[in-house]
Design an enzyme around this catalytic site. Structure first.
Site, short mmCIF file in Angstrom:
data_model
loop_
_atom_site.label_atom_id
_atom_site.label_comp_id
_atom_site.label_asym_id
_atom_site.label_seq_id
_atom_site.Cartn_x
_atom_site.Cartn_y
_atom_site.Cartn_z
N TYR A 299 0.84 -1.21 0.00
CA TYR A 299 0.00 0.00 0.00
C TYR A 299 0.87 1.25 0.00
CZ TYR A 299 -2.75 3.82 2.04
OH TYR A 299 -3.32 5.04 2.29
P1 NAD Z 1 -12.18 5.42 1.85
O1 NAD Z 1 -12.04 4.02 1.36
O2 NAD Z 1 -13.22 5.70 2.87
O3 NAD Z 1 -12.41 6.39 0.60
C1 NAD Z 1 -11.80 6.18 -0.64
C2 NAD Z 1 -12.86 6.28 -1.73
O4 NAD Z 1 -12.21 6.15 -2.99
C3 NAD Z 1 -13.93 5.17 -1.65
O5 NAD Z 1 -15.22 5.73 -1.59
C4 NAD Z 1 -13.71 4.35 -2.92
O6 NAD Z 1 -14.88 3.82 -3.48
C5 NAD Z 1 -13.05 5.38 -3.84
N1 NAD Z 1 -12.24 4.73 -4.88
C6 NAD Z 1 -11.28 3.78 -4.70
N2 NAD Z 1 -10.77 3.41 -5.87
C7 NAD Z 1 -11.42 4.13 -6.83
C8 NAD Z 1 -11.33 4.19 -8.24
N3 NAD Z 1 -10.49 3.39 -8.93
N4 NAD Z 1 -12.14 5.04 -8.91
C9 NAD Z 1 -13.01 5.82 -8.23
N5 NAD Z 1 -13.14 5.81 -6.89
C10 NAD Z 1 -12.35 4.98 -6.19
O7 NAD Z 1 -10.72 5.88 2.36
P2 NAD Z 1 -10.28 7.11 3.28
O8 NAD Z 1 -9.82 6.55 4.57
O9 NAD Z 1 -11.32 8.18 3.24
O10 NAD Z 1 -8.98 7.60 2.49
C11 NAD Z 1 -9.06 8.66 1.54
C12 NAD Z 1 -7.67 8.93 0.97
O11 NAD Z 1 -6.78 9.33 2.01
C13 NAD Z 1 -7.01 7.73 0.30
O12 NAD Z 1 -6.27 8.20 -0.81
C14 NAD Z 1 -6.05 7.19 1.36
O13 NAD Z 1 -4.95 6.50 0.78
C15 NAD Z 1 -5.62 8.50 2.00
N6 NAD Z 1 -5.17 8.34 3.39
C16 NAD Z 1 -6.07 7.92 4.34
C17 NAD Z 1 -5.65 7.81 5.67
C18 NAD Z 1 -6.57 7.35 6.76
O14 NAD Z 1 -6.11 7.22 7.90
N7 NAD Z 1 -7.87 7.12 6.49
C19 NAD Z 1 -4.33 8.13 6.01
C20 NAD Z 1 -3.44 8.51 4.99
C21 NAD Z 1 -3.89 8.66 3.69
C1 UGA Z 2 -4.11 4.21 8.37
C2 UGA Z 2 -4.98 4.03 7.11
O1 UGA Z 2 -5.73 2.84 7.19
C3 UGA Z 2 -4.15 3.99 5.86
O2 UGA Z 2 -5.02 4.00 4.74
C4 UGA Z 2 -3.28 5.22 5.87
O3 UGA Z 2 -2.58 5.43 4.75
C5 UGA Z 2 -2.40 5.22 7.09
O4 UGA Z 2 -3.25 5.29 8.23
C6 UGA Z 2 -1.47 6.40 7.11
O5 UGA Z 2 -1.33 7.08 8.14
O6 UGA Z 2 -0.85 6.67 6.11
P1 UGA Z 2 -2.98 2.54 10.07
O7 UGA Z 2 -1.99 3.45 10.70
O8 UGA Z 2 -2.67 1.11 9.95
O9 UGA Z 2 -3.34 3.03 8.59
O10 UGA Z 2 -4.36 2.81 10.86
P2 UGA Z 2 -5.30 1.83 11.70
O11 UGA Z 2 -5.90 0.80 10.81
O12 UGA Z 2 -6.21 2.67 12.49
O13 UGA Z 2 -4.27 1.06 12.66
C7 UGA Z 2 -3.54 1.76 13.68
C8 UGA Z 2 -2.78 0.74 14.50
O14 UGA Z 2 -3.72 -0.10 15.16
C9 UGA Z 2 -1.87 -0.18 13.69
O15 UGA Z 2 -0.69 -0.42 14.40
C10 UGA Z 2 -2.66 -1.49 13.58
O16 UGA Z 2 -1.85 -2.65 13.55
C11 UGA Z 2 -3.46 -1.46 14.88
N1 UGA Z 2 -4.76 -2.18 14.73
C12 UGA Z 2 -5.63 -1.82 13.77
C13 UGA Z 2 -5.05 -3.21 15.59
O17 UGA Z 2 -4.23 -3.56 16.48
N2 UGA Z 2 -6.24 -3.86 15.46
C14 UGA Z 2 -7.16 -3.51 14.51
O18 UGA Z 2 -8.24 -4.14 14.43
C15 UGA Z 2 -6.84 -2.46 13.63
#
Ligand code: NAD
Ligand code: UGA
Length: 323
Positions: A149
């Site tokens: 990822y």
């Molecule tokens: P999410 O899955 O809730 O939202 C992503 C959306 O993108 C979904 O609705 C999905 O249907 C759409 N999508 C995926 N592939 C697609 C495609 N090929 N065409 C059109 N739509 C598509 O995820 P999120 O947590 O809201 O994350 C949003 C963005 O932020 C992502 O780019 C993710 O990598 C980035 N990001 C998220 C986190 C986090 O902690 N949630 C942290 C770092 C970066």
């Molecule tokens: C999150 C998002 O899911 C990614 O899409 C994003 O890119 C990433 O943040 C980011 O900062 O870039 P992550 O940090 O793994 O990834 O977020 P969580 O899924 O909330 O996990 C946080 C921590 O909790 C991790 O260490 C994970 O191993 C732990 N975890 C998560 C558990 O122990 N149990 C769970 O059920 C889920």
């Protein structure tokens, strides 16, 4: 001032909050997602407040296959949040979707932006591009993703920057490296929602490893504020961290969830997962300078807001917290 913008990933967790914030500012928003409204309960719930607003146009498109010219046409700014997210499932056969959505999808979107003369693209990058770090990560630090990822998010970040560096390009790019985002509508695979779900249902949350791993949890409202500010940064390209201001261990997060809900959090332990780094932490100096950003919502308050949202969630959506 933005007139008309495209938000990709509009039906998702962060994208739907961004759409609402833009609409509240009177901006015309095209909301693109591969989730079709009316057929996808998550997108339906996330966009419930936006649908029906005359400034909002939903558009069902897959970035990796569909034509995108009409989506970007007439937009001065594109907020590119669509991606296949999630660190741990990105190994093995699933990577095909990560590569197609995150890398090919970004490439195709950039080509469409170049054709239609879009001025600014804001890209949702990720803390996962850094890899292991024992001090707050700075944007100039070497990148070393340790999950497929993270590799896909870094590849897409580089594609965006390469487009902005083309001598013939009008497109400028701000890549925001979000750190683990939480709050209402958080994806059900993520940690904070699972802790809160465990508190209310007694269904144990699985903790990967010994709970000493640390995350810079960032409240979604702060992420949206940084993303809006990124539209106006005066630069041809920039990479900027967006963090929550503190790095907290999973054990600390469990304690906080217990305080917020007033309940015990039942826990079961599983092996640490490949691709998970032991710690994330953001240096926010550049975010302050370029975006005027500083996080405003701490973990206790943010968890309380997520908790208030979770207890009103539909039965269908709650089922996802156990899969
Ligand atoms: P999410 O899955 O809730 O939202 C992503 C959306 O993108 C979904 O609705 C999905 O249907 C759409 N999508 C995926 N592939 C697609 C495609 N090929 N065409 C059109 N739509 C598509 O995820 P999120 O947590 O809201 O994350 C949003 C963005 O932020 C992502 O780019 C993710 O990598 C980035 N990001 C998220 C986190 C986090 O902690 N949630 C942290 C770092 C970066
Ligand atoms: C999150 C998002 O899911 C990614 O899409 C994003 O890119 C990433 O943040 C980011 O900062 O870039 P992550 O940090 O793994 O990834 O977020 P969580 O899924 O909330 O996990 C946080 C921590 O909790 C991790 O260490 C994970 O191993 C732990 N975890 C998560 C558990 O122990 N149990 C769970 O059920 C889920």
């Amino acid at each position: 001032m933005m007139a008309r913008v495209l938000v990709t990933g509009a039906g998702g967790f962060i994208g739907s909050h961004l759409v609402e914030a833009l609409l509240a500012r009177g901006v015309e928003v095209v909301g693109l997602d591969r989730r079709r409204l009316g057929e996808h309960p998550i997108a339906d719930e996330n966009l419930a407040a936006a649908v029906g607003n005359p400034l909002f146009t939903p558009l069902c498109r897959d970035l990796s296959t569909d034509q995108l010219d009409d989506a970007v046409d007439g937009c001065d700014t594109v907020f590119h949040l669509a991606a296949r997210p999630g660190v741990r499932p990105s190994w093995g056969a699933e990577f095909v979707d990560y590569a197609q959505a995150n890398v090919l999808g970004t490439h195709r979107l950039l080509d469409a932006c170049a054709r239609s003369g879009v001025r600014r693209l804001v890209y949702a990058s990720s803390s996962s591009v850094y890899g292991p770090a024992n001090r707050p990560s700075r944007e100039a630090d070497p990148t070393c993703p340790v999950s497929p990822y993270g590799v896909s998010k870094l590849a897409a970040e580089h594609l965006c920057l390469a487009h902005s560096r083309r001598p013939d390009s009008q497109l400028t790019v701000v890549a925001l490296r979000y750190f683990t985002v939480y709050g209402p509508r958080q994806r059900p695979d993520m940690a904070i929602g699972r802790l809160l779900f465990a508190a209310y249902t007694g269904f144990p949350v699985t903790i990967f490893g010994d709970g000493s791993q640390r995350r810079e949890f960032t409240y979604v409202g702060d992420v949206v504020a940084a993303t809006l500010a990124a539209a106006h940064v005066d630069a041809r390209y920039a990479v900027v961290n967006v963090g929550g201001g503190a790095s907290v261990s999973m054990r600390g997060a469990i304690e906080e969830a217990s305080k917020v809900t007033g309940r015990h959090i039942p826990v079961q332990v599983a092996d640490a997962q490949p691709g998970d780094v032991s710690s994330t932490s953001a240096d926010l100096t550049r975010a302050g300078r370029l975006l005027g950003y500083w996080p405003t919502v701490g973990l206790h308050e943010g968890m309380a807001r997520q908790s208030a949202w979770l207890v009103n969630l539909s039965r269908d959506r709650l089922a996802a917290f156990t899969s």
